[in-house]
Design a protein around this motif. Structure first.
Motif, PDB file in Angstrom:
ATOM      1  N   ILE A 152       0.840  -1.205   0.000  1.00 40.98           N
ATOM      2  CA  ILE A 152       0.000   0.000   0.000  1.00 40.98           C
ATOM      3  C   ILE A 152       0.873   1.252   0.000  1.00 40.98           C
ATOM      4  O   ILE A 152       0.616   2.214  -0.733  1.00 40.98           O
ATOM      5  CB  ILE A 152      -0.943  -0.007   1.219  1.00 40.98           C
ATOM      6  CG1 ILE A 152      -1.965  -1.133   1.094  1.00 40.98           C
ATOM      7  CG2 ILE A 152      -1.663   1.340   1.344  1.00 40.98           C
ATOM      8  CD1 ILE A 152      -2.688  -1.437   2.388  1.00 40.98           C
ATOM      9  N   GLU A 153       1.906   1.251   0.838  1.00 43.79           N
ATOM     10  CA  GLU A 153       2.827   2.399   0.873  1.00 43.79           C
ATOM     11  C   GLU A 153       3.447   2.642  -0.495  1.00 43.79           C
ATOM     12  O   GLU A 153       3.481   3.788  -0.973  1.00 43.79           O
ATOM     13  CB  GLU A 153       3.923   2.129   1.904  1.00 43.79           C
ATOM     14  CG  GLU A 153       5.035   3.180   1.906  1.00 43.79           C
ATOM     15  CD  GLU A 153       6.374   2.590   2.286  1.00 43.79           C
ATOM     16  OE1 GLU A 153       7.386   3.090   1.772  1.00 43.79           O
ATOM     17  OE2 GLU A 153       6.423   1.634   3.099  1.00 43.79           O
ATOM     18  N   LYS A 154       3.919   1.588  -1.144  1.00 41.25           N
ATOM     19  CA  LYS A 154       4.565   1.743  -2.446  1.00 41.25           C
ATOM     20  C   LYS A 154       3.565   2.210  -3.509  1.00 41.25           C
ATOM     21  O   LYS A 154       3.908   3.024  -4.379  1.00 41.25           O
ATOM     22  CB  LYS A 154       5.213   0.427  -2.884  1.00 41.25           C
ATOM     23  CG  LYS A 154       6.307  -0.077  -1.957  1.00 41.25           C
ATOM     24  CD  LYS A 154       7.357   0.977  -1.671  1.00 41.25           C
ATOM     25  CE  LYS A 154       8.398   0.486  -0.673  1.00 41.25           C
ATOM     26  NZ  LYS A 154       9.342   1.554  -0.266  1.00 41.25           N
ATOM     27  N   LEU A 155       2.342   1.700  -3.443  1.00 41.92           N
ATOM     28  CA  LEU A 155       1.313   2.125  -4.397  1.00 41.92           C
ATOM     29  C   LEU A 155       1.006   3.615  -4.249  1.00 41.92           C
ATOM     30  O   LEU A 155       0.914   4.350  -5.238  1.00 41.92           O
ATOM     31  CB  LEU A 155       0.042   1.303  -4.190  1.00 41.92           C
ATOM     32  CG  LEU A 155       0.033  -0.118  -4.743  1.00 41.92           C
ATOM     33  CD1 LEU A 155      -1.211  -0.862  -4.269  1.00 41.92           C
ATOM     34  CD2 LEU A 155       0.083  -0.100  -6.272  1.00 41.92           C
ATOM     35  N   ILE A 156       0.862   4.066  -3.014  1.00 45.31           N
ATOM     36  CA  ILE A 156       0.507   5.476  -2.792  1.00 45.31           C
ATOM     37  C   ILE A 156       1.648   6.392  -3.196  1.00 45.31           C
ATOM     38  O   ILE A 156       1.468   7.350  -3.963  1.00 45.31           O
ATOM     39  CB  ILE A 156       0.110   5.700  -1.321  1.00 45.31           C
ATOM     40  CG1 ILE A 156      -1.208   4.990  -1.015  1.00 45.31           C
ATOM     41  CG2 ILE A 156      -0.015   7.200  -1.027  1.00 45.31           C
ATOM     42  CD1 ILE A 156      -1.619   5.058   0.450  1.00 45.31           C
ATOM     43  N   LEU A 157       2.854   6.129  -2.680  1.00 53.22           N
ATOM     44  CA  LEU A 157       3.982   7.010  -2.978  1.00 53.22           C
ATOM     45  C   LEU A 157       4.376   6.951  -4.454  1.00 53.22           C
ATOM     46  O   LEU A 157       4.648   7.975  -5.081  1.00 53.22           O
ATOM     47  CB  LEU A 157       5.180   6.640  -2.102  1.00 53.22           C
ATOM     48  CG  LEU A 157       5.059   6.968  -0.616  1.00 53.22           C
ATOM     49  CD1 LEU A 157       6.298   6.495   0.134  1.00 53.22           C
ATOM     50  CD2 LEU A 157       4.863   8.464  -0.409  1.00 53.22           C
ATOM     51  N   GLY A 158       4.401   5.738  -5.002  1.00 50.83           N
ATOM     52  CA  GLY A 158       4.798   5.598  -6.401  1.00 50.83           C
ATOM     53  C   GLY A 158       3.814   6.244  -7.354  1.00 50.83           C
ATOM     54  O   GLY A 158       4.203   6.973  -8.269  1.00 50.83           O
ATOM     55  N   SER A 159       2.527   6.011  -7.148  1.00 44.67           N
ATOM     56  CA  SER A 159       1.528   6.567  -8.048  1.00 44.67           C
ATOM     57  C   SER A 159       1.426   8.077  -7.902  1.00 44.67           C
ATOM     58  O   SER A 159       1.297   8.803  -8.893  1.00 44.67           O
ATOM     59  CB  SER A 159       0.162   5.914  -7.803  1.00 44.67           C
ATOM     60  OG  SER A 159      -0.292   6.163  -6.482  1.00 44.67           O
ATOM     61  N   ALA A 160       1.495   8.583  -6.669  1.00 49.34           N
ATOM     62  CA  ALA A 160       1.432  10.037  -6.449  1.00 49.34           C
ATOM     63  C   ALA A 160       2.611  10.721  -7.117  1.00 49.34           C
ATOM     64  O   ALA A 160       2.462  11.747  -7.806  1.00 49.34           O
ATOM     65  CB  ALA A 160       1.406  10.341  -4.962  1.00 49.34           C
ATOM     66  N   GLY A 161       3.813  10.173  -6.927  1.00 53.56           N
ATOM     67  CA  GLY A 161       4.996  10.757  -7.545  1.00 53.56           C
ATOM     68  C   GLY A 161       4.922  10.741  -9.059  1.00 53.56           C
ATOM     69  O   GLY A 161       5.250  11.736  -9.726  1.00 53.56           O
ATOM     70  N   SER A 162       4.479   9.636  -9.627  1.00 57.18           N
ATOM     71  CA  SER A 162       4.367   9.528 -11.086  1.00 57.18           C
ATOM     72  C   SER A 162       3.359  10.527 -11.646  1.00 57.18           C
ATOM     73  O   SER A 162       3.601  11.168 -12.676  1.00 57.18           O
ATOM     74  CB  SER A 162       3.964   8.108 -11.484  1.00 57.18           C
ATOM     75  OG  SER A 162       4.962   7.178 -11.130  1.00 57.18           O
ATOM     76  N   TYR A 163       2.237  10.662 -10.971  1.00 54.63           N
ATOM     77  CA  TYR A 163       1.212  11.597 -11.447  1.00 54.63           C
ATOM     78  C   TYR A 163       1.736  13.029 -11.438  1.00 54.63           C
ATOM     79  O   TYR A 163       1.545  13.795 -12.401  1.00 54.63           O
ATOM     80  CB  TYR A 163      -0.042  11.490 -10.594  1.00 54.63           C
ATOM     81  CG  TYR A 163      -1.197  12.314 -11.129  1.00 54.63           C
ATOM     82  CD1 TYR A 163      -2.097  11.774 -12.034  1.00 54.63           C
ATOM     83  CD2 TYR A 163      -1.358  13.646 -10.754  1.00 54.63           C
ATOM     84  CE1 TYR A 163      -3.149  12.530 -12.546  1.00 54.63           C
ATOM     85  CE2 TYR A 163      -2.401  14.410 -11.255  1.00 54.63           C
ATOM     86  CZ  TYR A 163      -3.292  13.852 -12.149  1.00 54.63           C
ATOM     87  OH  TYR A 163      -4.318  14.613 -12.660  1.00 54.63           O
ATOM     88  N   LEU A 164       2.418  13.415 -10.369  1.00 52.41           N
ATOM     89  CA  LEU A 164       2.916  14.792 -10.267  1.00 52.41           C
ATOM     90  C   LEU A 164       4.052  15.064 -11.254  1.00 52.41           C
ATOM     91  O   LEU A 164       4.171  16.176 -11.777  1.00 52.41           O
ATOM     92  CB  LEU A 164       3.384  15.065  -8.838  1.00 52.41           C
ATOM     93  CG  LEU A 164       2.273  15.119  -7.786  1.00 52.41           C
ATOM     94  CD1 LEU A 164       2.861  15.211  -6.387  1.00 52.41           C
ATOM     95  CD2 LEU A 164       1.331  16.287  -8.053  1.00 52.41           C
ATOM     96  N   ARG A 165       4.885  14.066 -11.520  1.00 51.93           N
ATOM     97  CA  ARG A 165       5.971  14.262 -12.488  1.00 51.93           C
ATOM     98  C   ARG A 165       5.427  14.343 -13.915  1.00 51.93           C
ATOM     99  O   ARG A 165       5.830  15.200 -14.701  1.00 51.93           O
ATOM    100  CB  ARG A 165       6.963  13.104 -12.406  1.00 51.93           C
ATOM    101  CG  ARG A 165       7.835  13.077 -11.177  1.00 51.93           C
ATOM    102  CD  ARG A 165       8.895  11.997 -11.303  1.00 51.93           C
ATOM    103  NE  ARG A 165       9.374  11.570  -9.996  1.00 51.93           N
ATOM    104  CZ  ARG A 165       8.879  10.558  -9.309  1.00 51.93           C
ATOM    105  NH1 ARG A 165       7.873   9.849  -9.804  1.00 51.93           N
ATOM    106  NH2 ARG A 165       9.376  10.227  -8.129  1.00 51.93           N
ATOM    107  N   GLU A 166       4.558  13.424 -14.265  1.00 47.39           N
ATOM    108  CA  GLU A 166       4.113  13.312 -15.655  1.00 47.39           C
ATOM    109  C   GLU A 166       2.965  14.251 -16.003  1.00 47.39           C
ATOM    110  O   GLU A 166       2.784  14.601 -17.175  1.00 47.39           O
ATOM    111  CB  GLU A 166       3.702  11.858 -15.922  1.00 47.39           C
ATOM    112  CG  GLU A 166       4.860  10.881 -15.760  1.00 47.39           C
ATOM    113  CD  GLU A 166       4.424   9.441 -15.940  1.00 47.39           C
ATOM    114  OE1 GLU A 166       3.402   9.211 -16.635  1.00 47.39           O
ATOM    115  OE2 GLU A 166       5.096   8.544 -15.376  1.00 47.39           O
ATOM    116  N   LYS A 167       2.166  14.627 -15.012  1.00 46.42           N
ATOM    117  CA  LYS A 167       1.028  15.536 -15.223  1.00 46.42           C
ATOM    118  C   LYS A 167       0.182  15.103 -16.437  1.00 46.42           C
ATOM    119  O   LYS A 167       0.060  15.835 -17.421  1.00 46.42           O
ATOM    120  CB  LYS A 167       1.523  16.968 -15.414  1.00 46.42           C
ATOM    121  CG  LYS A 167       2.247  17.527 -14.208  1.00 46.42           C
ATOM    122  CD  LYS A 167       2.711  18.964 -14.483  1.00 46.42           C
ATOM    123  CE  LYS A 167       3.334  19.576 -13.240  1.00 46.42           C
ATOM    124  NZ  LYS A 167       4.564  18.867 -12.823  1.00 46.42           N
TER     125      LYS A 167
END
Length: 226
Positions: free
Chosen positions: A188-203
């Motif tokens: 769950i931690e990896k899903l939240i941090l990984g997906s949030a980071g990817s969304y903010l980087r890629e927009k």
């Protein structure tokens, strides 16, 4: 659920920061001394704010301690009284943001503990997104471009703080074996941090933030319930 043990861990992390010992992988980046007097604290804060400003303007490769001291309005000797190198300043900046993160997550945990799982996860993802958006240079750029800092391995790392919140919530909702709990919390931690980071980087222009948050919350909620 009684949150006193979790709250105590967060309080200790936020109020009692200690310098890493020789066994720590970050020992070479620890502060030389902690500021005690008001003037010393002002100097240290000026150094950290100057570092953030230069980081925003020039990126991680565009400045060193000389430029930080000049921007902060202090002598290079004064800077070295508190920090042995630029990396030590960056680590101190990261820990400051971590304290804000810890307080935000503790407050959120109190609010979501009795919510349905999907609603609670939605709130967590939204809070993580907001914090990462506010501190993108520190949370995303620094961790990626200076891996030798080993920010994720710090006691005050975002990973550890988020993991504690997730663990407390899942324990309150599910009766799991220690092994099952560790597995679910880790993923769950990896899903939240990984997906949030990817969304903010890629927009991604075709994926609205609300839709992204709702979809991720649904996926994670189903995993918690499974």
């Amino acid at each position: 659920m009684n949150l006193s043990s979790y709250s105590t861990r967060i309080d200790m992390a936020t109020l009692k920061r200690t310098e890493p010992g020789p066994e720590s992988g970050n020992a070479g980046f620890s502060a030389r001394k902690l500021p005690r007097q008001r003037r010393s604290r002002t100097t240290v804060e000026s150094i950290k704010q100057a570092t953030l400003a230069l980081l925003s303007e020039h990126g991680l490769q565009g400045f060193g301690t000389d430029r930080i001291a000049e921007r902060a309005g202090v002598s290079i000797g004064s800077l070295y009284q508190y920090f042995p190198n630029r990396e030590a300043i960056l680590q101190a900046v990261y820990e400051d943001v971590s304290i804000e993160y810890a307080e935000a997550m503790r407050s959120l945990l109190d609010q979501i503990m009795d919510l349905p799982i999907e609603a609670a996860v939605t709130r967590v993802i939204d809070r993580v997104m907001r914090l990462h958006e506010r501190h993108q240079l520190v949370l995303l750029t620094m961790a990626e471009e200076i891996p030798e800092l080993n920010l994720a391995g710090l006691p005050l790392s975002f990973n550890n703080l988020l993991r504690g919140s997730i663990r407390a919530y899942v324990i309150n909702k599910r009766r799991l074996s220690p092994r099952e709990l560790d597995r679910k919390v880790f993923l769950i931690e990896k899903l939240i941090l990984g997906s949030a980071g990817s969304y903010l980087r890629e927009k991604p222009t075709r994926i609205a933030r609300r839709e992204f948050t709702a979809d991720m919350a649904q996926i994670i909620a189903r995993y918690i319930e499974s």
